[in-house]
Design a protein around this motif. Structure first.
Motif: not given
Length: 65
Positions: A9, A11-16
């Motif tokens: 999730e 990664r899907a939200l582009n969270v570092n």
């Protein structure tokens, strides 16, 4: 290790993920340092608290608010 669904999730939200983990770890370290400091100084903290409960705030009669 981290739960796979949480990582997916993120990664899907582009969270570092690295930065998020670092922030979380830094917060956990701060909290533990604070807890240990309070534990190490509990006797003195309790003494100050008791003094203020018995005597009130210094110069309280000079407060205008």
């Amino acid at each position: 290790t981290l739960p796979e669904d949480l990582v997916a999730e993120a990664r899907a939200l582009n969270v570092n993920i690295s930065k998020a983990c670092q922030r979380g770890l830094a917060a956990a370290v701060r909290e533990e340092r604070t807890r240990r400091w309070q534990e190490d100084h509990r006797e003195r903290i309790d003494a100050f608290t008791a003094w203020f409960e018995e005597n009130g705030l210094p110069f309280q009669d000079l407060r205008v608010f």
